[in-house]
Motif scaffolding. Structure first.
Motif, PDB file in Angstrom:
ATOM      1  N   ALA A  78       0.854  -1.181   0.000  1.00  0.00           N
ATOM      2  CA  ALA A  78       0.000   0.000   0.000  1.00  0.00           C
ATOM      3  C   ALA A  78       0.893   1.234   0.000  1.00  0.00           C
ATOM      4  N   GLU A  79       0.522   2.204  -0.822  1.00  0.00           N
ATOM      5  CA  GLU A  79       1.260   3.459  -0.884  1.00  0.00           C
ATOM      6  C   GLU A  79       0.310   4.605  -0.607  1.00  0.00           C
ATOM      7  N   TYR A  80       0.717   5.495   0.275  1.00  0.00           N
ATOM      8  CA  TYR A  80      -0.116   6.627   0.707  1.00  0.00           C
ATOM      9  C   TYR A  80       0.338   7.895  -0.004  1.00  0.00           C
ATOM     10  N   PHE A  81      -0.629   8.693  -0.451  1.00  0.00           N
ATOM     11  CA  PHE A  81      -0.329   9.959  -1.117  1.00  0.00           C
ATOM     12  C   PHE A  81      -0.924  11.098  -0.292  1.00  0.00           C
ATOM     13  N   SER A  82      -0.065  11.988   0.181  1.00  0.00           N
ATOM     14  CA  SER A  82      -0.496  13.050   1.094  1.00  0.00           C
ATOM     15  C   SER A  82      -1.068  14.263   0.369  1.00  0.00           C
ATOM     16  N   VAL A  83      -0.895  14.322  -0.948  1.00  0.00           N
ATOM     17  CA  VAL A  83      -1.501  15.371  -1.784  1.00  0.00           C
ATOM     18  C   VAL A  83      -1.831  14.766  -3.144  1.00  0.00           C
ATOM     19  N   GLY A  84      -2.757  15.413  -3.846  1.00  0.00           N
ATOM     20  CA  GLY A  84      -3.176  14.901  -5.136  1.00  0.00           C
ATOM     21  C   GLY A  84      -2.074  14.874  -6.170  1.00  0.00           C
ATOM     22  N   GLU A  85      -1.133  15.810  -6.081  1.00  0.00           N
ATOM     23  CA  GLU A  85      -0.057  15.862  -7.067  1.00  0.00           C
ATOM     24  C   GLU A  85       0.764  14.577  -7.067  1.00  0.00           C
ATOM     25  N   GLU A  86       0.984  14.012  -5.877  1.00  0.00           N
ATOM     26  CA  GLU A  86       1.758  12.775  -5.780  1.00  0.00           C
ATOM     27  C   GLU A  86       1.020  11.618  -6.445  1.00  0.00           C
ATOM     28  N   MET A  87      -0.274  11.537  -6.200  1.00  0.00           N
ATOM     29  CA  MET A  87      -1.035  10.436  -6.776  1.00  0.00           C
ATOM     30  C   MET A  87      -1.159  10.590  -8.288  1.00  0.00           C
ATOM     31  N   PHE A  88      -1.318  11.798  -8.769  1.00  0.00           N
ATOM     32  CA  PHE A  88      -1.410  12.070 -10.201  1.00  0.00           C
ATOM     33  C   PHE A  88      -0.173  11.550 -10.926  1.00  0.00           C
ATOM     34  N   ALA A  89       1.007  11.864 -10.411  1.00  0.00           N
ATOM     35  CA  ALA A  89       2.251  11.430 -11.047  1.00  0.00           C
ATOM     36  C   ALA A  89       2.363   9.910 -11.050  1.00  0.00           C
ATOM     37  N   ASP A  90       2.026   9.284  -9.925  1.00  0.00           N
ATOM     38  CA  ASP A  90       2.120   7.833  -9.833  1.00  0.00           C
ATOM     39  C   ASP A  90       1.092   7.157 -10.726  1.00  0.00           C
ATOM     40  N   MET A  91      -0.100   7.710 -10.771  1.00  0.00           N
ATOM     41  CA  MET A  91      -1.177   7.150 -11.589  1.00  0.00           C
ATOM     42  C   MET A  91      -0.789   7.130 -13.067  1.00  0.00           C
ATOM     43  N   CYS A  92      -0.173   8.206 -13.527  1.00  0.00           N
ATOM     44  CA  CYS A  92       0.236   8.275 -14.935  1.00  0.00           C
ATOM     45  C   CYS A  92       1.244   7.179 -15.268  1.00  0.00           C
TER      46      CYS A  92
ATOM     47  N   VAL B 220      -6.010  -0.760 -12.830  1.00  0.00           N
ATOM     48  CA  VAL B 220      -5.207  -1.060 -14.015  1.00  0.00           C
ATOM     49  C   VAL B 220      -4.855  -2.542 -14.026  1.00  0.00           C
ATOM     50  N   ASP B 221      -5.413  -3.269 -14.990  1.00  0.00           N
ATOM     51  CA  ASP B 221      -5.071  -4.684 -15.227  1.00  0.00           C
ATOM     52  C   ASP B 221      -5.303  -5.598 -14.036  1.00  0.00           C
ATOM     53  N   GLY B 222      -6.124  -5.197 -13.066  1.00  0.00           N
ATOM     54  CA  GLY B 222      -6.294  -6.027 -11.877  1.00  0.00           C
ATOM     55  C   GLY B 222      -5.041  -6.104 -11.041  1.00  0.00           C
ATOM     56  N   ARG B 223      -4.070  -5.255 -11.370  1.00  0.00           N
ATOM     57  CA  ARG B 223      -2.755  -5.276 -10.732  1.00  0.00           C
ATOM     58  C   ARG B 223      -2.628  -4.225  -9.651  1.00  0.00           C
ATOM     59  N   VAL B 224      -3.152  -3.032  -9.912  1.00  0.00           N
ATOM     60  CA  VAL B 224      -3.119  -1.950  -8.931  1.00  0.00           C
ATOM     61  C   VAL B 224      -4.484  -1.264  -8.908  1.00  0.00           C
ATOM     62  N   ALA B 225      -4.827  -0.711  -7.749  1.00  0.00           N
ATOM     63  CA  ALA B 225      -6.051   0.071  -7.612  1.00  0.00           C
ATOM     64  C   ALA B 225      -5.741   1.340  -6.836  1.00  0.00           C
ATOM     65  N   TYR B 226      -6.356   2.446  -7.271  1.00  0.00           N
ATOM     66  CA  TYR B 226      -6.241   3.732  -6.583  1.00  0.00           C
ATOM     67  C   TYR B 226      -7.610   4.118  -6.031  1.00  0.00           C
ATOM     68  N   SER B 227      -7.600   4.771  -4.866  1.00  0.00           N
ATOM     69  CA  SER B 227      -8.831   5.338  -4.331  1.00  0.00           C
ATOM     70  C   SER B 227      -8.463   6.451  -3.356  1.00  0.00           C
ATOM     71  N   GLY B 228      -9.474   6.985  -2.669  1.00  0.00           N
ATOM     72  CA  GLY B 228      -9.269   8.096  -1.750  1.00  0.00           C
ATOM     73  C   GLY B 228     -10.299   9.167  -2.002  1.00  0.00           C
TER      74      GLY B 228
ATOM     75  N   TRP C 224      -5.229  22.983  -1.546  1.00  0.00           N
ATOM     76  CA  TRP C 224      -6.216  21.903  -1.535  1.00  0.00           C
ATOM     77  C   TRP C 224      -5.561  20.655  -0.986  1.00  0.00           C
ATOM     78  N   LYS C 225      -5.929  20.319   0.250  1.00  0.00           N
ATOM     79  CA  LYS C 225      -5.360  19.161   0.937  1.00  0.00           C
ATOM     80  C   LYS C 225      -6.262  17.949   0.729  1.00  0.00           C
ATOM     81  N   ASP C 226      -5.761  16.987  -0.020  1.00  0.00           N
ATOM     82  CA  ASP C 226      -6.500  15.753  -0.222  1.00  0.00           C
ATOM     83  C   ASP C 226      -5.535  14.588  -0.133  1.00  0.00           C
ATOM     84  N   ILE C 227      -6.069  13.398   0.031  1.00  0.00           N
ATOM     85  CA  ILE C 227      -5.225  12.218   0.180  1.00  0.00           C
ATOM     86  C   ILE C 227      -5.759  11.079  -0.687  1.00  0.00           C
ATOM     87  N   GLY C 228      -4.867  10.141  -1.005  1.00  0.00           N
ATOM     88  CA  GLY C 228      -5.252   8.967  -1.774  1.00  0.00           C
ATOM     89  C   GLY C 228      -4.295   7.835  -1.468  1.00  0.00           C
TER      90      GLY C 228
END
Length: 410
Positions: free
Chosen positions: A50-64, A156-164, A182-186
């Motif tokens: 499990a990987e935690y993202f403390s702001v949306g920018e972090e999750m955006f980069a990883d998601m791409c 993605v491919d049943g391999r990873v899932a993102y939420s938050g 804007w403080k959000d987490i995922g």
């Protein structure tokens, strides 16, 4: 949705073994988790990572990065879509993958995106090979109009899932936010828990689209057993179509069972009687109960209504903090260093009783420590509210009382 589930040819993991293992360590918690699993039909499973993202920018980069690796399918489901850097970048990758033969599908809430995304926008996705359908289309007034899809899911491919709490809109990555920072987490998970999120998406898609998801598209990825190694996770979703309000019940049980502390993130605070009572009782018996709220409001009336709960909570010993740099859209809670709940659920009437929501319960996982550190870091940028702050004159109290009557509509 019920009919879609009945006609789906799938089999979720067996969570009984994990419940038995949890029971050896914490019988009371195992009882609550089993109740969630029984009520929702989703199992607790071993968590690979499990990987935690403390702001949306972090999750955006990883998601791409993960979207670029897609080989079979990409499933996305969000309350809000809005054209901009975030969504357009994701769509560009999806379009490229669709051209390579990847099955790409997006579902969005029609009312949630009514001011940000149109049918014309959705049709343009189709031209790029991306299948797109709205959830519960806002075509005419009906009894289910209030039952919105507030879930946030990317698989993605049943391999990873993102939420938050993060939607596909630029303010979630701090571009063009009108409400300060804007403080959000995922979060991202791997392992068998991804199967739960995939099936959540499949149920809704098959209920609202004639282009059903073929089982052989996802079946192979589900045959892989998770290795475990990072605790346990139970991804589930709330439904207003069933009798039990699962997250509302579980938050109450966490507060009643806590020994040391329970801390919450929420952008809105409109509690029903049972959960409000659980907050009061936990704080009064000495549990360290904290709530982190926005310092800048996105909806002034809702913000005022949220603050109307402050006085009784603070009198009972609940500590309430407001994030001075801007708006907190994060949703989650942590209890006694062993349990965390992360997802899309706000502490308000709509999330707890009216919307479709999704959450993951993490137990004995590394993400809990990371989440706790983020809460403490955020708290250092907050102002703690006091009883002095909650003073209201007669007319102020009258206005707050009237607003509470309309809380289910706000």
């Amino acid at each position: 949705i019920t009919k879609a589930r009945l006609h789906m040819d799938y089999e979720l993991s067996d969570g009984e073994k994990c419940i038995v293992e949890l029971e050896r360590e914490d019988k009371r918690l195992a009882q609550s988790v089993k109740r969630i699993s029984d009520a929702t039909g989703f199992p607790m499973v071993k968590l690979d990572s499990a990987e935690y993202f403390s702001v949306g920018e972090e999750m955006f980069a990883d998601m791409c990065k993960e979207l670029e690796k897609a080989e079979k399918y990409i499933f996305a489901e969000y309350f809000i879509l809005q054209n901009g850097k975030f969504l357009n970048t994701v769509v560009d990758i999806m379009a490229k993958k669709a051209a390579q033969g990847v099955d790409v599908r997006i579902m969005y809430d029609d009312l949630g995106s009514i001011a940000t995304y149109s049918l014309a926008d959705a049709l343009k996705l189709g031209e790029k090979g991306i299948k797109c359908v709205p959830f519960n289309p806002f075509l005419f007034i009906k009894s289910q109009l209030n039952n919105r899809d507030h879930r946030k899911i990317m698989v993605v491919d049943g391999r990873v899932a993102y939420s938050g709490g993060i939607n596909l809109s630029d303010e979630y990555i701090n571009i063009g936010s009108k409400y300060g920072h804007w403080k959000d987490i995922g979060f991202k998970i791997t392992g068998e828990g991804v199967k739960n999120y995939t099936y959540m998406f499949m149920e809704f898609w098959n209920a609202f689209s004639n282009d059903m998801i073929p089982h052989d598209l996802v079946g192979e990825s589900f045959e892989k057993e998770g290795k475990g190694g990072d605790g346990y996770v139970l991804p589930y979703y709330d439904s207003p179509m069933v009798d039990e309000n699962v997250s509302n019940t579980f938050f109450s049980e966490m507060l009643y069972a806590a020994s040391n502390y329970v801390w919450f993130y929420t952008p809105y605070l409109m509690l029903g009687d049972s959960l409000f009572d659980a907050f009061i009782r936990a704080a009064k018996r000495g549990v360290d109960v904290r709530i982190i709220m926005p310092g800048i409001a996105d909806k002034k009336v809702v913000f005022r209504l949220s603050r109307s709960y402050y006085r009784q909570l603070i009198e009972a010993g609940v500590k309430i903090y407001e994030y001075t740099p801007g708006f907190v859209h994060a949703k989650g809670c942590i209890c006694d260093d062993k349990l965390a709940v992360l997802g899309s659920v706000n502490l308000d009437y709509r999330s707890l009783f009216l919307h479709f929501e999704c959450s993951s319960i993490f137990y004995d996982s590394s993400i809990i420590k990371t989440f706790k550190a983020d809460i403490l870091e955020t708290q250092s940028k907050c102002r703690q509210r006091t009883l002095e702050d909650t003073k209201r004159g007669f007319f102020g109290r009258l206005i707050d009382g009237v607003l509470r009557i309309f809380a289910p509509l706000l």
